[in-house]
Design a protein around this motif. Structure first.
Motif, mmCIF file in Angstrom:
data_model
loop_
_atom_site.group_PDB
_atom_site.id
_atom_site.type_symbol
_atom_site.label_atom_id
_atom_site.label_comp_id
_atom_site.label_asym_id
_atom_site.label_seq_id
_atom_site.Cartn_x
_atom_site.Cartn_y
_atom_site.Cartn_z
ATOM 1 N N GLU A 156 0.817 -1.213 0.000
ATOM 2 C CA GLU A 156 0.000 0.000 0.000
ATOM 3 C C GLU A 156 0.856 1.271 0.000
ATOM 4 O OE1 GLU A 156 -2.911 2.103 3.245
ATOM 5 O OE2 GLU A 156 -3.114 -0.071 2.983
ATOM 6 N N HIS A 157 1.929 1.271 0.768
ATOM 7 C CA HIS A 157 2.726 2.481 0.946
ATOM 8 C C HIS A 157 3.920 2.607 0.003
ATOM 9 C CE1 HIS A 157 0.614 4.040 4.452
ATOM 10 N NE2 HIS A 157 0.490 2.773 4.837
ATOM 11 N N TYR A 158 4.406 1.491 -0.522
ATOM 12 C CA TYR A 158 5.653 1.565 -1.284
ATOM 13 C C TYR A 158 5.584 1.009 -2.710
ATOM 14 C CZ TYR A 158 7.661 2.616 3.268
ATOM 15 O OH TYR A 158 7.941 3.195 4.477
ATOM 16 N N SER A 159 4.524 0.314 -3.065
ATOM 17 C CA SER A 159 4.510 -0.350 -4.374
ATOM 18 C C SER A 159 4.640 0.615 -5.547
ATOM 19 C CB SER A 159 3.263 -1.222 -4.535
ATOM 20 O OG SER A 159 2.096 -0.418 -4.515
ATOM 21 N N SER A 160 3.960 1.755 -5.491
ATOM 22 C CA SER A 160 4.032 2.672 -6.633
ATOM 23 C C SER A 160 5.428 3.265 -6.781
ATOM 24 C CB SER A 160 2.975 3.773 -6.527
ATOM 25 O OG SER A 160 3.163 4.527 -5.354
ATOM 26 N N SER A 161 6.078 3.605 -5.683
ATOM 27 C CA SER A 161 7.447 4.141 -5.751
ATOM 28 C C SER A 161 8.417 3.080 -6.258
ATOM 29 C CB SER A 161 7.920 4.617 -4.381
ATOM 30 O OG SER A 161 7.117 5.669 -3.925
ATOM 31 N N LEU A 162 8.299 1.875 -5.725
ATOM 32 C CA LEU A 162 9.197 0.801 -6.147
ATOM 33 C C LEU A 162 8.952 0.423 -7.607
ATOM 34 C CD1 LEU A 162 9.143 -1.448 -2.956
ATOM 35 C CD2 LEU A 162 10.899 0.187 -3.654
ATOM 36 N N TYR A 163 7.685 0.412 -8.016
ATOM 37 C CA TYR A 163 7.370 0.108 -9.411
ATOM 38 C C TYR A 163 8.006 1.154 -10.331
ATOM 39 C CZ TYR A 163 4.794 -0.827 -13.698
ATOM 40 O OH TYR A 163 4.468 -1.105 -15.002
ATOM 41 N N GLY A 164 7.965 2.406 -9.926
ATOM 42 C CA GLY A 164 8.582 3.471 -10.724
ATOM 43 C C GLY A 164 10.079 3.260 -10.880
ATOM 44 N N VAL A 165 10.733 2.876 -9.799
ATOM 45 C CA VAL A 165 12.179 2.599 -9.839
ATOM 46 C C VAL A 165 12.453 1.434 -10.788
ATOM 47 C CG1 VAL A 165 14.101 1.671 -8.463
ATOM 48 C CG2 VAL A 165 12.655 3.487 -7.534
ATOM 49 N N ILE A 166 11.680 0.377 -10.633
ATOM 50 C CA ILE A 166 11.872 -0.831 -11.436
ATOM 51 C C ILE A 166 11.603 -0.550 -12.913
ATOM 52 C CG2 ILE A 166 10.958 -3.144 -11.874
ATOM 53 C CD1 ILE A 166 10.479 -3.315 -8.783
ATOM 54 N N LEU A 167 10.526 0.169 -13.195
ATOM 55 C CA LEU A 167 10.175 0.471 -14.584
ATOM 56 C C LEU A 167 11.241 1.334 -15.241
ATOM 57 C CD1 LEU A 167 8.087 0.079 -16.817
ATOM 58 C CD2 LEU A 167 6.915 2.119 -15.981
ATOM 59 N N LYS A 168 11.817 2.235 -14.478
ATOM 60 C CA LYS A 168 12.891 3.079 -15.013
ATOM 61 C C LYS A 168 14.084 2.232 -15.447
ATOM 62 C CE LYS A 168 15.472 7.255 -13.903
ATOM 63 N NZ LYS A 168 15.756 8.268 -12.904
ATOM 64 N N ILE A 169 14.347 1.166 -14.724
ATOM 65 C CA ILE A 169 15.471 0.282 -15.040
ATOM 66 C C ILE A 169 15.129 -0.659 -16.188
ATOM 67 C CG2 ILE A 169 16.895 -1.631 -14.153
ATOM 68 C CD1 ILE A 169 16.671 -0.209 -11.384
ATOM 69 N N THR A 170 13.959 -1.275 -16.128
ATOM 70 C CA THR A 170 13.612 -2.314 -17.106
ATOM 71 C C THR A 170 13.026 -1.765 -18.404
ATOM 72 O OG1 THR A 170 11.386 -2.609 -16.189
ATOM 73 C CG2 THR A 170 13.158 -4.005 -15.289
ATOM 74 N N ILE A 171 12.362 -0.615 -18.319
ATOM 75 C CA ILE A 171 11.681 0.009 -19.463
ATOM 76 C C ILE A 171 10.730 -0.981 -20.142
ATOM 77 C CG2 ILE A 171 12.003 1.460 -21.513
ATOM 78 C CD1 ILE A 171 14.922 1.816 -20.619
ATOM 79 N N ASN A 172 10.120 -1.838 -19.354
ATOM 80 C CA ASN A 172 9.189 -2.830 -19.870
ATOM 81 C C ASN A 172 8.189 -3.131 -18.764
ATOM 82 O OD1 ASN A 172 8.112 -5.598 -20.168
ATOM 83 N ND2 ASN A 172 9.410 -5.689 -21.993
ATOM 84 N N GLU A 173 6.916 -2.844 -19.024
ATOM 85 C CA GLU A 173 5.904 -2.985 -17.975
ATOM 86 C C GLU A 173 5.767 -4.419 -17.472
ATOM 87 O OE1 GLU A 173 2.210 -1.180 -19.120
ATOM 88 O OE2 GLU A 173 3.121 0.797 -19.344
#
Length: 177
Positions: A27-44
């Motif tokens: 609830e508190h961290y998934s959106s921030s962590l997803y943003g970090v991960i997406l920036k690295i992987t560039i693939n949803e």
């Protein structure tokens, strides 16, 4: 390091092995962590897999978290970042095609064009005062942003910027005497 009441609650639940911690983390961290991960992987698709794997790793390694060494988000960030990098490498390795060429001069670099002094940058950084070494290492060799280095090293952001500037000025003396 100041800890919010939500962070403390999550930490307490993690220590007890209470599964409610996962809900709060998500609830508190998934959106921030997803943003970090997406920036690295560039693939949803890869990012979604990496996020899920991140939370699994967090749950399995909850006993390793030490609030005296890092803030909760910093610990989560590192797990997410490393998971994203691993996922991306795995994905790239699976789909990389091997090219066979008998002779190629594509990667042959004439050594006369390389500045040999620059190749030993870590050695020169190692000669600086420790406070500058730590900042340069975090920013350039570990790939942290200035804010991440500030959080991780528990050094004010302004001090990080000053030490970076001074450290680079000292290195410039080595490379441009």
């Amino acid at each position: 390091m100041s800890i919010t009441s939500t962070e403390q609650k999550i930490i307490d639940l993690l220590e007890k092995g209470d599964k409610r911690a996962l809900n709060l983390l998500y609830e508190h961290y998934s959106s921030s962590l997803y943003g970090v991960i997406l920036k690295i992987t560039i693939n949803e698709e890869i990012a979604e897999d990496a996020l899920q794997e991140t939370f699994i790793k967090v749950w399995k390694n909850a006993h390793k978290y030490d609030s005296t060494k890092a803030k909760l988000f910093t610990w989560l960030f590192r797990i997410a970042r490393n998971t994203a990098i691993d996922k991306l490498r795995s994905f790239n390795n699976r789909f990389q095609k091997e090219v066979q060429i008998d002779t190629s001069n594509v990667y042959i670099l004439p050594s006369s064009n390389l500045n040999q002094d620059v190749l030993d940058i870590k050695e020169h950084v190692g000669r600086l005062e420790e406070k500058y070494q730590i900042v340069l290492d975090a920013l350039f060799f570990q790939g942290m942003t200035q804010q991440e280095a500030s959080d991780e090293l528990d050094i004010p952001l302004g001090t990080i910027k000053s030490r970076l500037k001074i450290g680079l000025r000292e290195l410039k003396k080595v490379y441009n005497p």
